[in-house]
Write a protein that holds these residues in place. Structure first.
Motif, short mmCIF file in Angstrom:
data_model
loop_
_atom_site.label_atom_id
_atom_site.label_comp_id
_atom_site.label_asym_id
_atom_site.label_seq_id
_atom_site.Cartn_x
_atom_site.Cartn_y
_atom_site.Cartn_z
N LEU A 54 -37.92 -128.92 -61.86
CA LEU A 54 -39.05 -127.99 -61.79
C LEU A 54 -39.14 -127.12 -63.04
O LEU A 54 -40.23 -126.74 -63.47
CB LEU A 54 -38.94 -127.12 -60.54
CG LEU A 54 -39.05 -127.84 -59.19
CD1 LEU A 54 -38.99 -126.83 -58.06
CD2 LEU A 54 -40.32 -128.66 -59.11
N SER A 55 -37.98 -126.79 -63.62
CA SER A 55 -38.00 -125.97 -64.84
C SER A 55 -38.71 -126.68 -65.99
O SER A 55 -39.35 -126.03 -66.83
CB SER A 55 -36.58 -125.60 -65.25
OG SER A 55 -35.87 -126.72 -65.75
N THR B 206 -37.28 -123.20 -56.25
CA THR B 206 -38.34 -122.71 -57.14
C THR B 206 -37.89 -121.48 -57.92
O THR B 206 -38.24 -121.32 -59.10
CB THR B 206 -39.61 -122.39 -56.34
OG1 THR B 206 -39.29 -121.50 -55.26
CG2 THR B 206 -40.23 -123.65 -55.78
N PHE B 207 -37.09 -120.62 -57.30
CA PHE B 207 -36.62 -119.42 -58.00
C PHE B 207 -35.74 -119.80 -59.19
O PHE B 207 -35.94 -119.29 -60.30
CB PHE B 207 -35.84 -118.52 -57.03
CG PHE B 207 -35.15 -117.37 -57.71
CD1 PHE B 207 -35.87 -116.26 -58.13
CD2 PHE B 207 -33.78 -117.40 -57.96
CE1 PHE B 207 -35.24 -115.20 -58.77
CE2 PHE B 207 -33.14 -116.36 -58.59
CZ PHE B 207 -33.87 -115.24 -59.01
N LEU C 104 -46.57 -116.69 -63.37
CA LEU C 104 -47.04 -116.83 -61.99
C LEU C 104 -47.77 -118.15 -61.79
O LEU C 104 -47.62 -118.81 -60.75
CB LEU C 104 -47.94 -115.66 -61.62
CG LEU C 104 -47.26 -114.29 -61.52
CD1 LEU C 104 -48.28 -113.20 -61.23
CD2 LEU C 104 -46.19 -114.29 -60.42
N LEU C 105 -48.57 -118.55 -62.77
CA LEU C 105 -49.27 -119.83 -62.66
C LEU C 105 -48.29 -121.00 -62.67
O LEU C 105 -48.48 -122.00 -61.96
CB LEU C 105 -50.27 -119.97 -63.80
CG LEU C 105 -51.49 -119.04 -63.76
CD1 LEU C 105 -52.34 -119.21 -65.01
CD2 LEU C 105 -52.32 -119.30 -62.51
N ALA C 106 -47.23 -120.88 -63.48
CA ALA C 106 -46.20 -121.92 -63.49
C ALA C 106 -45.50 -121.98 -62.13
O ALA C 106 -45.22 -123.07 -61.62
CB ALA C 106 -45.20 -121.64 -64.60
N PHE C 107 -45.24 -120.82 -61.55
CA PHE C 107 -44.61 -120.79 -60.22
C PHE C 107 -45.52 -121.42 -59.17
O PHE C 107 -45.06 -122.15 -58.29
CB PHE C 107 -44.28 -119.35 -59.85
CG PHE C 107 -43.65 -119.20 -58.49
CD1 PHE C 107 -42.33 -119.56 -58.29
CD2 PHE C 107 -44.38 -118.72 -57.42
CE1 PHE C 107 -41.75 -119.43 -57.03
CE2 PHE C 107 -43.81 -118.58 -56.17
CZ PHE C 107 -42.49 -118.94 -55.98
N LEU D 93 -36.33 -119.41 -63.08
CA LEU D 93 -35.34 -118.66 -63.86
C LEU D 93 -34.86 -119.46 -65.07
O LEU D 93 -34.58 -118.89 -66.14
CB LEU D 93 -34.16 -118.30 -62.96
CG LEU D 93 -33.14 -117.30 -63.51
CD1 LEU D 93 -33.79 -115.94 -63.72
CD2 LEU D 93 -31.94 -117.17 -62.58
N ILE D 94 -34.76 -120.76 -64.94
CA ILE D 94 -34.32 -121.60 -66.06
C ILE D 94 -35.45 -121.82 -67.06
O ILE D 94 -35.25 -121.73 -68.28
CB ILE D 94 -33.81 -122.96 -65.53
CG1 ILE D 94 -32.57 -122.78 -64.66
CG2 ILE D 94 -33.49 -123.91 -66.69
CD1 ILE D 94 -32.15 -124.03 -63.91
N GLY D 95 -36.65 -122.09 -66.57
CA GLY D 95 -37.74 -122.48 -67.45
C GLY D 95 -38.45 -121.33 -68.15
O GLY D 95 -38.92 -121.48 -69.28
#
Length: 280
Positions: A145-146, A75-76, A200-203, A80-82
Motif C-alpha cells: 500500500l505504501s 493502512t496506517f 488524505l487522498l492517498a489514504f 506511515l511508510i509511504g
C-alpha cells in the motif's frame, strides 16, 4: 450574415450545454443508484455485533472487529511508510531538482507508478517479501500500500510547493536563510494544507484496495495484532463474503463495504476542505 453566425453559435452552445447536462445526469443517476443500494443494504446490516465480534464461518454468527482493526493497522503503516518518502521526493522535485535529468526521470517513473495497476504492485511485493520468507504478513500488505501512497503524495507535494510565490523564497534568501531551512520553515509551511490534502487522498485510495492485499496480507479469521502474520482486512472480507451463498456473510460484506465507503467519503470531504483552505 453576422446575425446568422450569432444564431448558429448560440444553437451550438445550447446543444453542447444540453449534452453536458444529460451526460452529467446520466453519470449521477448511476452513482446515486450505487450509493442508495449500498446505504440501504449496508445500514440494514449494521449492528453492535459488527464491531464486537470477529469474522464468522458460514454456520455461525460474527462481525467485523478483526477486519476493522486489521485494515486500520495495514493502512496506517502503509501511510506511515509511504508519506515521508513521497514528501521528500516532492520537495526534491520542486525545490532542488528543477529541470535536471534526474528530476525528469523521477517524474516519469512517478507517473508510471501512479498509473500502475495495484495488482502489479501486489505481485511485486509478493515476489520480494512474501515468497522469500514463505508466509503472508501484514507488513507486506503495508509495504504494498505504501507504494500506492508514494506517487500520489509526490505529485501533490510538488504541485503545492510550486504554487508558493517565489517572493517568499527571495525574501528568505535575502535574510541569509539556508536552503534547507527555507524549505522546512517557509515553503513547506506555506503549502502544508495542500500537502496534507495529498496525504488524505492517498489514504482514501488505499483504504479499499483488495488486489495488493490478496498477495501480501491475505486474511485471518481470528483477531490478531501480529503484523508479521496474515491479518484480517475489510477489502478481503468483502471479496470473500460477497461470493459466499450464506445470507449472513453477504450481509457482513455489505456492512464492510459501507464502512469503507463512509471512511473514504469523510476523508475526501476533509481533503476538499483543506484544499479549498489552502487556496483561500
Amino acid at each position: 450574415m453576422n446575425q446568422a453566425i450569432y444564431r448558429k453559435r448560440r444553437l451550438v452552445n445550447h446543444f453542447n450545454l444540453m449534452m453536458a447536462w444529460i451526460t452529467m445526469a446520466f453519470g449521477l443517476f448511476w452513482l446515486g443508484w450505487i450509493f442508495f443500494t449500498l446505504f440501504q443494504q449496508g445500514f440494514s446490516s449494521l449492528s453492535a455485533a459488527v464491531f464486537t465480534m470477529d469474522t464468522p464461518t458460514a454456520l455461525s454468527d460474527g462481525g467485523l472487529r478483526n477486519a476493522i482493526i486489521g485494515s486500520i493497522l495495514i493502512t496506517f503503516f502503509g501511510l506511515l511508510i509511504g508519506t515521508p518518502m513521497g514528501i521528500l521526493c516532492g520537495i526534491y522535485l520542486a525545490e532542488f531538482g528543477n529541470n535536471s535529468k534526474l528530476a525528469s526521470a523521477t517524474r516519469f517513473m512517478n507517473d508510471i507508478l501512479l498509473s500502475a495497476p495495484s495488482i502489479v504492485i501486489g505481485l511485486f511485493i509478493y515476489a520480494l517479501c512474501v515468497k522469500p520468507v514463505g508466509h503472508f504478513s501484514g507488513w507486506a500488505g503495508s509495504l504494498a500500500l505504501s507504494l500506492l501512497v508514494v506517487p500520489v503524495v509526490v505529485r501533490t507535494t510538488e504541485n503545492m510547493l510550486r504554487l508558493v510565490p517565489n517572493s517568499l523564497r527571495e525574501a528568505a534568501f535575502a535574510l541569509g536563510t539556508p536552503k534547507w531551512k527555507l524549505v522546512l520553515m517557509v515553503t513547506l509551511r506555506a503549502a502544508k494544507a495542500g500537502v496534507l490534502t495529498g496525504v488524505l487522498l492517498a489514504f482514501a485510495r488505499i483504504s479499499g484496495e483488495t488486489a495488493p492485499l490478496l498477495f501480501t496480507a491475505l486474511n485471518n479469521q481470528f483477531y490478531s495484532l501480529d503484523m508479521n502474520r496474515p491479518i484480517a482486512n475489510l477489502p478481503n472480507v468483502i471479496y470473500t463474503f460477497a461470493m459466499n451463498p450464506s445470507p449472513a456473510l453477504i450481509s457482513l460484506a455489505w456492512a464492510a463495504a459501507l464502512l469503507i465507503t463512509l471512511a473514504v467519503l469523510l476523508i475526501n470531504i476533509l481533503a476538499r476542505y483543506l484544499g479549498s483552505k489552502s487556496h483561500s
